[in-house]
Design a protein around this motif. Structure first.
Motif, PDB file in Angstrom:
ATOM      1  N   ASN B  24      20.793 -65.828  35.483  1.00  0.00           N
ATOM      2  CA  ASN B  24      20.575 -65.956  36.932  1.00  0.00           C
ATOM      3  C   ASN B  24      19.195 -66.493  37.282  1.00  0.00           C
ATOM      4  O   ASN B  24      18.744 -66.392  38.414  1.00  0.00           O
ATOM      5  CB  ASN B  24      20.857 -64.634  37.660  1.00  0.00           C
ATOM      6  CG  ASN B  24      20.043 -63.488  37.103  1.00  0.00           C
ATOM      7  OD1 ASN B  24      19.182 -63.694  36.246  1.00  0.00           O
ATOM      8  ND2 ASN B  24      20.290 -62.284  37.584  1.00  0.00           N
ATOM      9  N   THR B  48      26.426 -69.417  41.772  1.00  0.00           N
ATOM     10  CA  THR B  48      26.554 -68.049  41.266  1.00  0.00           C
ATOM     11  C   THR B  48      25.531 -67.124  41.936  1.00  0.00           C
ATOM     12  O   THR B  48      25.468 -65.946  41.637  1.00  0.00           O
ATOM     13  CB  THR B  48      26.325 -67.987  39.745  1.00  0.00           C
ATOM     14  OG1 THR B  48      24.965 -68.340  39.481  1.00  0.00           O
ATOM     15  CG2 THR B  48      27.245 -68.922  38.991  1.00  0.00           C
ATOM     16  N   GLY B  50      22.218 -67.462  41.657  1.00  0.00           N
ATOM     17  CA  GLY B  50      20.987 -67.375  40.867  1.00  0.00           C
ATOM     18  C   GLY B  50      19.912 -68.330  41.373  1.00  0.00           C
ATOM     19  O   GLY B  50      20.096 -69.022  42.373  1.00  0.00           O
ATOM     20  N   ALA B  73      15.391 -60.661  35.541  1.00  0.00           N
ATOM     21  CA  ALA B  73      16.474 -61.657  35.553  1.00  0.00           C
ATOM     22  C   ALA B  73      16.891 -62.013  34.124  1.00  0.00           C
ATOM     23  O   ALA B  73      16.168 -61.755  33.172  1.00  0.00           O
ATOM     24  CB  ALA B  73      16.020 -62.909  36.298  1.00  0.00           C
ATOM     25  N   ALA B 189      25.649 -63.924  39.769  1.00  0.00           N
ATOM     26  CA  ALA B 189      24.323 -63.398  39.443  1.00  0.00           C
ATOM     27  C   ALA B 189      24.231 -61.912  39.762  1.00  0.00           C
ATOM     28  O   ALA B 189      23.593 -61.144  39.051  1.00  0.00           O
ATOM     29  CB  ALA B 189      23.264 -64.176  40.218  1.00  0.00           C
ATOM     30  N   SER B 190      24.906 -61.511  40.842  1.00  0.00           N
ATOM     31  CA  SER B 190      24.790 -60.126  41.295  1.00  0.00           C
ATOM     32  C   SER B 190      25.374 -59.141  40.283  1.00  0.00           C
ATOM     33  O   SER B 190      24.995 -57.977  40.264  1.00  0.00           O
ATOM     34  CB  SER B 190      25.487 -59.959  42.640  1.00  0.00           C
ATOM     35  OG  SER B 190      26.824 -60.368  42.503  1.00  0.00           O
TER      36      SER B 190
END
Ligand SMILES: Cc1ncc(C[n+]2csc(CCOP(=O)(O)OP(=O)(O)O)c2C)c(N)n1
Lengths: 242, 352
Positions: B24, B48, B50, B73, B189-190
Motif C-alpha cells: 500500500n 486499492t 494505497g 505500510a 490497502a485497508s
C-alpha cells in the motif's frame, strides 16, 4: 499554590548532550512546549536528523524516527502520506536541510506536503566539528575555510528559506532567532504557527531558527548571542518570509 | 481465491503481485528497463487506496520507503542498476532499523551508465548487502513472469516475517518480456491497516513512544544490534532456501544458472538430454541465502558449469558451496552479451 512553570510533558527529564550555550536545547524545548500546548503529543511523529540533534528522540517524549543525513523530508513525506491524521515534523540542521538534503527539501516543499519543518541555522556543521555549511557567512572561519569563507572559492551563504518562498506549494516561512528572550518568544510563536498550519491542513510550513554554536564559532555563549545579533541577522534578516 | 489469466510483462507482474500481497505504498524514480513497473503502480495503486509517489530521486524514493515502513505500510520501490547503487545507503538504514521493505532491481549492463541491455552483474551488490555495514537482504531471482508475480508476494511475507529488506533481482529480459500468468485479485490497502506491528510509529497514545533508528552510540549497543541481526540471518539461512533441481540423480554435468540465464540453460539442457547426455541443473531461486545444500548430488563425480550474464559473480558462491570437492567451469558474458544455447551446448561438450 498554582504551578506556573514546569517541564513540558513532551520533554523527558534528562540532561542533554549539547555544549554550553548551544541553541539546540532551547529549540527542542520550544517544540515540546508547543506540542503540549496544542495537545498533540500522542499523535506527533518527529523526524530527528543526522547532525548534532541526532538523538533528539532521547529528549522528546513522542514517537520519532531517525532519517539518513539530508533525507528527513523524504521520510516525513511518506509518514504523513501513510498517516495523514498524525502530526509529522522534521528538525534539521543547515547542512542536512540545505546541502546534502537540498533536493528532498525543495521537492517536499514544492509538492506542498502538509508538514512542519524546524530548521536550525547555526552557520556551521556542528556535529562533524565545525566545517563550512551552506549558511556560513562570508569571511567566517571554519575548519574547512581556515582563512574565512571566500565568495569566489566557496560561493555565498545560501538563503534557502527565501528560495523556498518562491514555490507555490509553500504556505508559511518565518525566520526567527534565539539571541535574546524576546526573540525566543517570537520563535515560539512561529513554531506554534507552523504546527497549527499542519493541523489545519494548510501545507508546507518552515521556521528557520538562527541558533548559536559557541564551540564551533570559537566564542563564549554570550559572545555567540551577540554574533547572531551583529552578524548573522544581517545576512539572514528576521521576520516573516512568506 | 478467484484466479484469472492475464498477459503481462515481468515488471507489471511484480507490481501486480505486490498489490495482491497488500502493498500500500510505492515510491520510485524512472529508469529503463523497469519503467513498466512504476507506471503500473501509478495506475493501479490508487484503485486499492494505497499511496504512490514519483520521487525526485532514488535517494528520496528509498528514504520514503523507509518512512512509510516505519509508519506501518507494506512498502515497495523499484529501480535498475545505477538507481539501486544510489539506494544503498537507504537500504543499509532499513536493514539497521529492521524495517520490512521490498526492493526490485531489474538489472541492466554496467559499470557506470553502462547500457539498458539485460545483465546479471549486480549479484555481488545484492547478495553481499551492497551498502555499508554487516547486513544482508533476502534476495530472490525469478526466472519467468509467473514466478516474478509469485515471488513478489513471497517477498512481502518474508519482509514482514523477519523485518528485513527483500530484493527481487531480475534482469531486463524478465522485466520486459510478456507471458500469460494466473493472478489473484488485488488486496485493498485497508485490509492491511490492522496488522499487528507494535513497533510502528502511529503516535504514542496509550503506550510508550516508539523510535525507529539504526543509531546505537552507547558502548556495546551496536555490537548487540549486529549480533541480533546475525542471529536473524542464521535462522533465514536455515529456513528460507529456495532452488529448483533437475536430473541431479544421474547428472555428469550440472548447469548452475538463475533468472533468465536459467531459462536459456534449461533449453540447452533439454537438447543435450535428447542427445542422451547426462546433464542436470541447479537453479538457485533464493540468491541470499544461497542454496548451498543443493550442491550434494548422488553422483560424486559430477562437474559443475556456472553460467551467468556477468563475468562470474554467483560463481563465487558455487565455489564456496563446492569447497573444492568437484570440478567447476564457467561460462559468462556481460555488458549486453548473453551466453546462447549453442555456446552452452558447445561448452558442455568440451567438458564432457
Ligand atoms: C551521508 C553522510 N554524509 C556525511 C555524514 C557526516 N555528518 C554527520 S552530521 C553532518 C553535518 C551536520 O551539520 P548540520 O546539518 O548543519 O547540523 P548541526 O550538527 O550543525 O546541528 C555531517 C556532514 C553522515 N552522517 N552521512
Amino acid at each position: 499554590m498554582e504551578k506556573i512553570f514546569c517541564r513540558p510533558e513532551s520533554l523527558y527529564d534528562v540532561p542533554t548532550h549539547y555544549c554550553p550555550g548551544c541553541g539546540h536545547g532551547i529549540a527542542h524545548r520550544l517544540v515540546a512546549e508547543i506540542i503540549d500546548q496544542l495537545g498533540i503529543r500522542e499523535k506527533t511523529i518527529g523526524i530527528a536528523p543526522v547532525g548534532c540533534a541526532v538523538i533528539a528522540y532521547d529528549y522528546w517524549k513522542f514517537d520519532c524516527s531517525e532519517a539518513a543525513h539530508g533525507r528527513a523530508l523524504a521520510v516525513a513525506t511518506a509518514i504523513k502520506r501513510v498517516r495523514p491524521q498524525n502530526i509529522v515534523f522534521t528538525y534539521q540542521g543547515d547542512g542536512d536541510l540545505a546541502a546534502i538534503g537540498t533536493n528532498e527539501t525543495i521537492h517536499a516543499a514544492n509538492r506542498g506536503e502538509n508538514l512542519t519543518v524546524v530548521f536550525i541555522n547555526n552557520a556551521v556543521y556542528g556535529m562533524t566539528g565545525g566545517q563550512m555549511a551552506p549558511t556560513t557567512l562570508l569571511g567566517q572561519k571554519t575548519s574547512t575555510t581556515p582563512s574565512g569563507r571566500d565568495r569566489v572559492k566557496h560561493g555565498y551563504p545560501l538563503k534557502i528559506s527565501e528560495m523556498l518562498a518562491l514555490l507555490p506549494g509553500v504556505n508559511y516561512i518565518e525566520r526567527v532567532s534565539l539571541h535574546n528572550p524576546q526573540e525566543v518568544l517570537k520563535a515560539k510563536s512561529a513554531i506554534r504557527q507552523a504546527f497549527e498550519n499542519q493541523i489545519n491542513n494548510m501545507g508546507f510550513s518552515l521556521v528557520e531558527i538562527l541558533s548559536p554554536c559557541p564551540t564551533c564559532w570559537g566564542l563564549n555563549p554570550k559572545e555567540s548571542l551577540d554574533w547572531i545579533r551583529d552578524h548573522m541577522q544581517k545576512e539572514f534578516p528576521l521576520g516573516r518570509i512568506k | 481465491m478467484l484466479k484469472k489469466k492475464i498477459l503481462i510483462t515481468g515488471n507489471e507482474a511484480i507490481a501486480e503481485g505486490a498489490l495482491a500481497a497488500g502493498c500500500n505504498f510505492y515510491a520510485g524514480y524512472p529508469i529503463t528497463p523497469q519503467n513498466e513497473l512504476i507506471a503500473y503502480m501509478a495506475k493501479y495503486m490508487p484503485e486499492t487506496g494505497g499511496v504512490f509517489i514519483q520521487a525526485e530521486s532514488e535517494l528520496a524514493a528509498i528514504n520514503m520507503v523507509y518512512g512509510a515502513s516505519a509508519a506501518g505500510a507494506r512498502v515497495m520501490t523499484s529501480s535498475s542498476s545505477p538507481g539501486i547503487s544510489l539506494k544503498q545507503e537507504g537500504i543499509s538504514y532499513i536493514a539497521g532499523a529492521e524495517l520490512p521493505a521490498v526492493i526490485v532491481n531489474i538489472m541492466r549492463g554496467g559499470p557506470g551508465l553502462g547500457n539498458i541491455a539485460p545483465a546479471q552483474s549486480d549479484y555481488f551488490q545484492a547478495t553481499r548487502g551492497g551498502g555499508h555495514g554487516d547486513y544482508h537482504m533476502i534476495v530472490l531471482g525469478p526466472a519467468c513472469v509467473q514466478e516474478a508475480y509469485d515471488l513478489a508476494q513471497t517477498s512481502f511475507a518474508l519482509a514482514d516475517k523477519y523485518r528485513i529488506p527483500v530484493m527481487i533481482l531480475g534482469d531486463g529480459f524478465l522485466g520486459q518480456m510478456m507471458e500469460p500468468i494466473l493472478v489473484n485479485s488485488k488486496s485493498p490497502a485497508s485490509s492491511r491497516q490492522n496488522e499487528q506491528k507494535p513497533w510502528v510509529l502511529s503516535g504514542c497514545k496509550g503506550r510508550k513512544p516508539n523510535i525507529i533508528k539504526s543509531f546505537a552510540l552507547a558502548e556495546g549497543a551496536l555490537e548487540q544490534l549486529n549480533l541480533k541481526l546475525q542471529q536473524k540471518y542464521k535462522v533465514i539461512k536455515n529456513k528460507e532456501i529456495r532452488f529448483e533441481g533437475l536430473f541431479l540423480d544421474d547428472a555428469k554435468i550440472v548447469l548452475v544458472a538463475y533468472g533468465t540465464m536459467a531459462r536459456i540453460a534449461k533449453s540447452a539442457l533439454n537438447r543435450l538430454r535428447l542427445e542422451g547426455k547426462k546433464i542436470g541443473m541447479i537453479r538457485p531461486i533464493s540468491l541470499w541465502p544461497f542454496p548451498q545444500k543443493a550442491f550434494c548430488p548422488r553422483n560424486k563425480k559430477a562437474k559443475y558449469l556456472v553460467i551467468e550474464m556477468s563475468y562470474g559473480q554467483m560463481l563465487e558462491d558455487v565455489q564456496l558451496a563446492l569447497n573444492g570437492k568437484a570440478g567447476l567451469e564457467f561460462l559468462g558474458r556481460s555488458g549486453g552479451g548473453i551466453p546462447s544455447e549453442e555456446e552452452i551446448i558447445n561448452k558442455v561438450k568440451e567438458i564432457l
